[in-house]
Enzyme design. Structure first.
Site, PDB file in Angstrom:
ATOM      1  N   SER B 150       0.833  -1.205   0.000  1.00 43.07           N
ATOM      2  CA  SER B 150       0.000   0.000   0.000  1.00 43.07           C
ATOM      3  C   SER B 150       0.875   1.266   0.000  1.00 43.07           C
ATOM      4  CB  SER B 150      -0.955  -0.058   1.196  1.00 43.07           C
ATOM      5  OG  SER B 150      -1.973   0.887   1.059  1.00 43.07           O
ATOM      6  N   ASP B 227     -10.170  -5.377  -3.382  1.00 40.08           N
ATOM      7  CA  ASP B 227      -9.487  -4.347  -2.582  1.00 40.08           C
ATOM      8  C   ASP B 227     -10.417  -3.152  -2.393  1.00 40.08           C
ATOM      9  OD1 ASP B 227      -7.813  -2.139  -1.751  1.00 40.08           O
ATOM     10  OD2 ASP B 227      -6.100  -3.362  -2.348  1.00 40.08           O
ATOM     11  N   HIS B 258      -7.650  -5.755   0.840  1.00 39.99           N
ATOM     12  CA  HIS B 258      -6.423  -4.975   1.021  1.00 39.99           C
ATOM     13  C   HIS B 258      -5.595  -5.401   2.241  1.00 39.99           C
ATOM     14  CE1 HIS B 258      -4.078  -1.428  -0.069  1.00 39.99           C
ATOM     15  NE2 HIS B 258      -4.044  -1.039   1.191  1.00 39.99           N
TER      16      HIS B 258
END
Lengths: 279, 279
Positions: B150, B227, B258
């Protein structure tokens, strides 16, 4: 009886789900996680993991490294909380109990705790029935096993050897094995149960294993030699039980401590151990 | 330069250690974890993992499931915090930054943040030197790689493609790939860097990858199709970069979200990917 889905996450081809439900046994709302392995021709068997002191339903599923092995072995994991939550009694108490995060998987008899601290009945009756009902289409409810860590290892031992009709196999990581002779565990047990020795022995694995008379069973127990609670846990007492119906494999893991980095290291062994009896 | 050992835990035959040190670059005390793989004839190579928004040095090492694969591949893991800690600026800000847990692996130029928010220099200079010095007897400092998740995937991409002399390989889980075109990421970047577009582009992977002119490199990127930030991350923009020197493998993982349950599922692939270049 109804459960509420809180979240779902794909993991190793299967699915981790978190649920909440209103528990009658504990008189509070409880959360638990399950791991649903990837779809296969055969319904997965069920394996409960009981967490240790301070743990919620999250620690094991996040840190235990179990889903990959549960996926490989077609096992449906159930990860309950370790104690009632958000109840008036116990929130002020210390990490080793009595109180929040320290339910010891027993049914309390003392006035202060008996409304909520009934984790023994919660695991063996209410949650057992709930899982067997809610997931009956998804799992093979005829095949269920149980294991745990520390206080949850103690809980798994007590629960299995008093209910060997409900579970196929049993193992434990670093269980509190003789709580009567552990300062902080005996203090917690007395707060829940009073001072009567026979009541305390009902939840002491060395006594419970001694009086077990069911079918012959294999028992796998690990403990790290660098476990910071090694002397308190008294795991070697399990050896002295010497019950002909229990085939104990007790492994001292060199240099490992009490935490989840240790638990995750031997998770494969434990899940494959249970898989022998579940598959 | 000195580091202080805070804790040590054996894991998969190796050792997880947590350290703290006083960072000159960030003007605060920082913590990091390392994983030392089991002893072997060959010194282990080094692999950095950069965490995402809100993460400390603990999330990845506890939930990422990496140690078992690092053990198998003889890799020494380094797990830094994602931002300066306990500093006056930023503690009040939101999860997506600017502020605590949201350092974006850049060097801030705005007055409010420039004393502390210099994670780019921290990772590429101070921590790089510290690890290479403190662990020179234990590791092969000639072989180091980097990956992240991320915000940390964004950091790893920016850092690798601007410093390909320092690292052997690069991969990312669900990186913020085009922060300039993501509402919350661009807001954070502007707070750190001001509104000058060219300054912002210095930390936007699509621009950084476009201008990369080093040796040909393989890049592995995963993203889950479920996600919750799929539209914000703009991972598909990496494909459009179309730099002849970057051989991108972008995998859309069906149904994954995620979180770390997803990251742990594909950890083996990523560590084995890096192992090809580190071993």
């Amino acid at each position: 009886m109804s459960i509420k889905l809180l979240s779902t996450s794909k993991c190793f081809g299967g699915e981790i789900r978190r649920y909440s439900h209103q528990s009658d046994t504990l008189s509070c709302e409880m959360k638990f996680h399950v791991y649903v392995p990837p779809k296969s021709d055969k319904k997965p068997s069920i394996l409960y993991f009981l967490g240790g002191l301070t743990c919620t339903d999250e620690n094991f599923i996040q840190k235990g490294g179990a889903p990959q092995y549960a996926a490989n072995c077609n096992i449906f994991l159930v990860c309950p909380d370790s104690s009632p939550r958000g109840v008036p009694a116990g929130e002020e108490d210390c990490w080793s109990g009595p109180g929040a995060g320290a339910g010891y998987y027993l049914n309390a008899s003392n006035e202060k705790y008996k409304k909520h601290y009934n984790m023994y009945d919660y695991i063996t009756k209410e949650l057992y029935t709930l899982i067997s009902t809610e997931f009956k289409d998804l799992t093979n409810t005829e095949k269920q096993s149980i294991f745990g860590h520390s206080m949850g290892g103690m809980g798994a031992l007590n629960i299995f050897f008093k209910n060997s009709n409900l579970y196929k196999s049993i193992s434990a990581f670093s269980p509190i094995s003789n709580p009567i002779n552990c300062e902080w565990a005996s203090k917690a047990l007395k707060s829940y149960l009073g001072d009567d020795q026979s009541k305390l022995e009902e939840y002491d694995p060395t006594f419970v294993l001694k009086s077990y008379s069911g079918p012959k069973v294999d028992l796998l127990v690990d403990i790290g030699t660098a476990d910071e609670f090694f002397n308190d846990l008294k795991v070697d007492k399990l050896k002295e039980v010497n019950n002909q119906n229990i085939n104990l494999t007790l492994r001292h893991q060199d240099g490992y401590n009490h935490g989840y980095f240790y638990v995750s290291t031997f998770m494969k062994d434990h899940i494959e151990f249970h898989s022998k009896y579940l598959n």
